[in-house]
Scaffold this active site. Structure first.
Site, PDB file in Angstrom:
ATOM      1  N   ASP A  16       0.868  -1.187   0.000  1.00  0.00           N
ATOM      2  CA  ASP A  16       0.000   0.000   0.000  1.00  0.00           C
ATOM      3  C   ASP A  16       0.900   1.231   0.000  1.00  0.00           C
ATOM      4  O   ASP A  16       2.129   1.108  -0.078  1.00  0.00           O
ATOM      5  CB  ASP A  16      -0.949  -0.004   1.212  1.00  0.00           C
ATOM      6  CG  ASP A  16      -2.295   0.625   0.867  1.00  0.00           C
ATOM      7  OD1 ASP A  16      -2.296   1.789   0.435  1.00  0.00           O
ATOM      8  OD2 ASP A  16      -3.335  -0.041   1.018  1.00  0.00           O
ATOM      9  N   HIS A  29      -2.811   3.106  -4.654  1.00  0.00           N
ATOM     10  CA  HIS A  29      -2.212   2.749  -3.361  1.00  0.00           C
ATOM     11  C   HIS A  29      -0.763   2.303  -3.541  1.00  0.00           C
ATOM     12  O   HIS A  29      -0.355   1.238  -3.052  1.00  0.00           O
ATOM     13  CB  HIS A  29      -3.039   1.662  -2.669  1.00  0.00           C
ATOM     14  CG  HIS A  29      -4.342   2.184  -2.122  1.00  0.00           C
ATOM     15  ND1 HIS A  29      -4.419   2.935  -0.966  1.00  0.00           N
ATOM     16  CD2 HIS A  29      -5.609   2.093  -2.595  1.00  0.00           C
ATOM     17  CE1 HIS A  29      -5.682   3.264  -0.741  1.00  0.00           C
ATOM     18  NE2 HIS A  29      -6.429   2.776  -1.709  1.00  0.00           N
ATOM     19  N   GLU A  79      -9.953   2.465  -5.232  1.00  0.00           N
ATOM     20  CA  GLU A  79      -9.552   3.862  -4.990  1.00  0.00           C
ATOM     21  C   GLU A  79      -8.382   4.298  -5.870  1.00  0.00           C
ATOM     22  O   GLU A  79      -7.434   4.924  -5.398  1.00  0.00           O
ATOM     23  CB  GLU A  79      -9.206   4.051  -3.501  1.00  0.00           C
ATOM     24  CG  GLU A  79     -10.388   3.773  -2.596  1.00  0.00           C
ATOM     25  CD  GLU A  79     -10.056   3.839  -1.118  1.00  0.00           C
ATOM     26  OE1 GLU A  79     -10.957   4.203  -0.345  1.00  0.00           O
ATOM     27  OE2 GLU A  79      -8.919   3.513  -0.722  1.00  0.00           O
TER      28      GLU A  79
END
Ligand SMILES: [Zn+2]
Length: 529
Positions: free
Chosen positions: A193, A266, A331
């Site tokens: 991440d 990410h 995302e």
């Protein structure tokens, strides 16, 4: 009497059976079986699996009862014995992971079609002895009963984010122990991440020499951006040898590991290491503290990026034996793609409608690539649309409606909605609780989770594989805090994914949980009240 909670039987000692998750059928009988120094463990019809299975049972038995079991076979006239037997003829009612358990005064017989079923039978036996384990007894009484049990869902998962904060091998094993005790079978390991890359990749050593480290922040309440020349002292990663050790540890406990490599967002930890994979010249760092939205995204128009991800996935696919690999997809803010000549060129070359289609194309490239290793990709539900091209499994964190769309599309689905399954959210009054992610999932709310969305046909419902809890670790920086956020909500989750819907009852669960909570605390776990 079919309910197995808190039976007070006619003998002098109260028979208390407090199993979580609640079994399919449990009929208590009078009397007890006693585990003591004279107890024998016997194994029947396990074939080549006898060695591995007997080892894990021996190890767990010693830890649980603080005594060494005797070895024997059921033909011997032992005073008492526990027999683990694989059915000679398949018992169709209990399936691959179910078991039957007969507890009599003189012996216990556990039967299953597989060693997984026998392993779960042993977890049930351990829990049936909780009362004596609370009192430091030297003898352990298992209430006599007849139990038939099997899970409602095949996928019963728990997730751990080791990027926002790093957790060492010992804690990962402790987490796996908890999962095993509650009959969960899929460990979703969030390894990459923005805040750190946590897995050794031989071809890209910079990912762990640079990407695994960041300046230390004790509080994530306020963002203090990385300063020039600030030392990167916080972090860590797992070597391949450590990962193999954890895979073996989990496999002995019938837990499959699903690694996650986030694509294409990410990814600050990647861009801090390899800035040439970005669309722009922004000076990316391994992220620290809170920020939103994440700007980092790898350039989908750069062929070297596609090669990079494939090389990483090749090493991951070769390391992890389980056929599912999570490749993220959530995302991914594509602002950079909108102004990047290379990304726009890719959209033109592949005749894609827009940047959303560009992400679908990129994820599909990885999904197809993984197939040659016999792997199926899982993606977060951000990928779901009515016209989605991906045939991957879908992990739904948003709403059950998205899960329904995916199931109707024919994708297999795992549910972990924020509303019920985000155990990084507060579990009580935020004024009284340690700092956590905004949101509230009380124990009762967690218990009310049903992975099966309404309104699916029988055929569509078959695509719902099960559910899992997610433990994101922005505000969880110690093993103690991780346990505190997990427990006892993990116990609630186990019942949501194992127990038949019509047997779920929060009041009844709460009574059983009071014993489990005491046992967990006595065993050294940190547990919310
Ligand atoms: Zn680009």
């Amino acid at each position: 009497m079919a309910c197995c909670c808190l039976l007070i039987c006619s003998c002098q000692k109260p028979n208390v059976i407090v199993i979580i998750p609640e079994p399919v059928e449990c009929t208590p009988k009078s009397g007890n079986f006693t585990i003591d120094n004279e107890t024998y463990l016997c194994f029947e019809n396990l074939g080549a699996k006898t060695g591995d299975f007997s080892k894990i049972i021996h190890d767990t038995y010693r830890q649980t009862f603080k005594m060494k079991p005797n070895l024997g076979d059921k033909s011997s006239s032992h005073r008492n014995y526990i027999l683990f037997e694989i059915n000679k003829k398949e018992d169709k009612e209990i399936g691959k992971e179910g078991y039957t358990l007969t507890v009599k005064r003189s012996h216990i017989i556990a039967k299953a079609n597989t060693t997984a079923g026998l392993f779960y039978a042993f977890q049930t036996i351990r829990q049936m002895a909780y009362l004596d384990q609370l009192t430091d007894s030297k003898e352990f009484h298992i209430p006599c009963a007849k139990i038939t049990d099997h899970p409602r869902f095949a996928y019963r998962g728990a997730h751990l984010d080791v990027s926002r904060h790093f957790f060492d091998v010992n804690f990962v094993k402790r987490y796996i122990d908890l999962m095993a005790a509650y009959k969960l079978n899929k460990f979703h390991w969030h390894l990459t991440d923005d805040h750190g890359w946590r897995i050794q990749i031989d071809q890209y050593p910079g990912l762990t020499t640079i990407g695994a480290w960041r300046p230390e922040r004790t509080s994530w309440d306020t963002l203090h951006p990385v300063q020039p020349d600030e030392p990167a002292t916080y972090g860590g990663y797992y070597t391949k040898a450590q990962i193999r050790d954890i895979i073996e540890y989990a496999a002995a406990r019938h837990i499959d590991i699903i690694p996650e490599i986030e694509i294409p967002g990410h990814c600050s930890a990647i861009l801090a290491t390899y800035p040439q994979y970005a669309c722009d010249d922004y000076p990316y760092t391994v992220a620290v503290g809170p920020y939103w939205p994440p700007k980092a995204i790898l350039c989908a128009g750069n062929d070297d990026v596609i090669t990079f991800y494939k090389n990483v996935l090749k090493e991951v696919a070769e390391l992890f034996p389980y056929p599912l690999i999570h490749i993220g997809g959530d995302e991914a803010f594509n602002d950079n793609w909108q102004v990047c000549p290379k990304c726009q060129q890719r959209i033109q070359d592949k005749k894609l409608a827009d940047e959303t289609a560009l992400q679908q194309w990129m994820m599909n490239e990885m999904e197809q690539y993984l197939k040659q290793f016999g792997k199926t990709a899982i993606m977060w539900d951000d990928i779901v649309s009515d016209d989605m091209v991906n045939q991957c499994d879908v992990m739904c964190w948003q709403s059950p409606d998205v899960a329904k769309t995916a199931a109707k599309h024919g994708n297999d689905v795992i549910l972990c909605p924020t509303s019920h399954c985000y155990f990084n959210y507060y579990q009580g009054d935020p004024e009284k609780e340690p700092l956590a992610m905004t949101g509230l999932v009380t124990l009762e709310k967690a218990y009310s989770f049903d992975p099966m969305p309404d309104g699916l046909t029988e055929a569509q419902a078959k695509h719902i594989l099960g559910g899992q809890c997610n433990l994101w670790t922005e505000f969880i920086n110690t093993p103690e805090q991780a346990e505190y956020m997990l427990l006892p909500r993990l116990c609630a989750l186990s019942e949501c994914v194992w127990t038949p819907l019509d047997k779920k009852d929060f009041k009844n669960f709460s009574k059983r949980l009071s014993f489990h909570r005491q046992y967990l605390i006595k065993s050294g776990y940190h547990c919310h009240e």
